[in-house]
Design an enzyme around this catalytic site. Sequence first.
Site, PDB file in Angstrom:
ATOM      1  N   ALA A 106      86.280 -38.249 -66.186  1.00 37.29           N
ATOM      2  CA  ALA A 106      85.683 -38.591 -64.894  1.00 37.29           C
ATOM      3  C   ALA A 106      85.468 -37.309 -64.110  1.00 37.29           C
ATOM      4  CB  ALA A 106      86.582 -39.542 -64.101  1.00 37.29           C
ATOM      5  N   VAL A 154      86.141 -36.791 -61.100  1.00 34.38           N
ATOM      6  CA  VAL A 154      87.244 -36.558 -60.171  1.00 34.38           C
ATOM      7  C   VAL A 154      88.496 -36.013 -60.861  1.00 34.38           C
ATOM      8  CG1 VAL A 154      88.305 -38.853 -60.314  1.00 34.38           C
ATOM      9  CG2 VAL A 154      88.379 -37.589 -58.158  1.00 34.38           C
ATOM     10  N   TYR A 155      88.563 -36.096 -62.186  1.00 28.10           N
ATOM     11  CA  TYR A 155      89.738 -35.595 -62.893  1.00 28.10           C
ATOM     12  C   TYR A 155      89.769 -34.067 -62.816  1.00 28.10           C
ATOM     13  CZ  TYR A 155      90.160 -40.236 -65.116  1.00 28.10           C
ATOM     14  OH  TYR A 155      90.283 -41.578 -65.369  1.00 28.10           O
ATOM     15  N   SER A 156      90.764 -33.554 -62.127  1.00 21.66           N
ATOM     16  CA  SER A 156      90.938 -32.101 -61.980  1.00 21.66           C
ATOM     17  C   SER A 156      89.705 -31.428 -61.406  1.00 21.66           C
ATOM     18  CB  SER A 156      91.315 -31.464 -63.329  1.00 21.66           C
ATOM     19  OG  SER A 156      92.546 -31.955 -63.786  1.00 21.66           O
ATOM     20  N   ASP A 157      89.050 -32.098 -60.461  1.00 24.72           N
ATOM     21  CA  ASP A 157      87.875 -31.532 -59.785  1.00 24.72           C
ATOM     22  C   ASP A 157      86.802 -31.068 -60.768  1.00 24.72           C
ATOM     23  OD1 ASP A 157      89.061 -31.895 -57.265  1.00 24.72           O
ATOM     24  OD2 ASP A 157      90.123 -29.991 -57.433  1.00 24.72           O
TER      25      ASP A 157
END
Length: 344
Positions: free
Chosen positions: A60, A62-65
């Site tokens: 995704a 959003v995972y770890s920016d």
Amino acid sequence: MEQRRLGASGLRVPALAFGAGTFGGRGELLFGNWGRVDVDEARRLVDICLDAGVTMFDTADVYSDGASEEVLGSALEGRRDRALVSTKTTLPLGTDDSGGSSRSRLLGACDAALRRLDTDHIDLYQLHAFDAGTPIEETLSTLDDLVRAGKVRYLGVSNFAGWQLMKSLSTADRHHLTKYVAHQVYYSLVGRDYEWELMPLGLDQGVGAVVWSPLGWGRLTGRVRRGNPLPTTSRLHQTASYGPPVSTDLLYRVVDTLEEIAAETERTVPQVALNWLLRRPTVSSVLIGARNETQLRENLGAAGWELTTDQVARLDAASTTTAPYPYFPYQRQEGFAQLNPSAV
């Protein structure tokens, strides 16, 4: 590895897929505690997955920016054609991004994901959450444009309520737009809420479940046992509040049964918990994550065998809870149940 149809679509996905939330590891709380897998480690994990027939990799923005997508893209370099890439968008990225599923947001988010993943298309593109502030028609028409442009192959959602998913499907039907074929959901032996509404909806509408956190947010790893304190190294110390609550009675009842069946089958507790999920209606794929090779190989051992009917029944009994209204009459009262048979 068994290959299954994703919902009512023609796409075939592996029964076990790899969740790349451990890739990147930016952020001190949630993603940092999931794992900090770098590119070299990720390549090794991808090697093991592909050799085992685990060909779908989920991430995704959003995972770890975005670092998870970047690491996954690098790890798949030279073998992108052997893999299915699944990613998600909608949630806010940092303080300067409000998130959402507007046309402007989705077009920009998709192009950014393609760059980070170093690919020309996304096999499964999912909305990470429902955006109540954007008209459903706007969201669906934009996603349809992405499919027609060849940037996206199939569409899905994650964490939608039943009415949100059903309204989206009916709107797509009405306007002849590409429909969602997957719903990424939380489902485990200590979290069976999916069965009350979303599973019957999936059966009726041809939407396949892609299961996240199948081990109950780390509670079914075999390290949490009755009478023992939570291990000091457990991620639950930092991340439990982010996941769904689980009562102590339910957890230990399920874990006790898992341990019994693990001994009978000569498997591990997580392997038994994952295998139970693989046989549930509508489940197309179960996401397994890993911070290292040992964890990955253990999780891969959940496939290729089956629990007995008796063992399934014991796990069902240990994990059953009373459904909330309006579902409990259909669960507990004969007349209601006769008119609406359980999906399971």
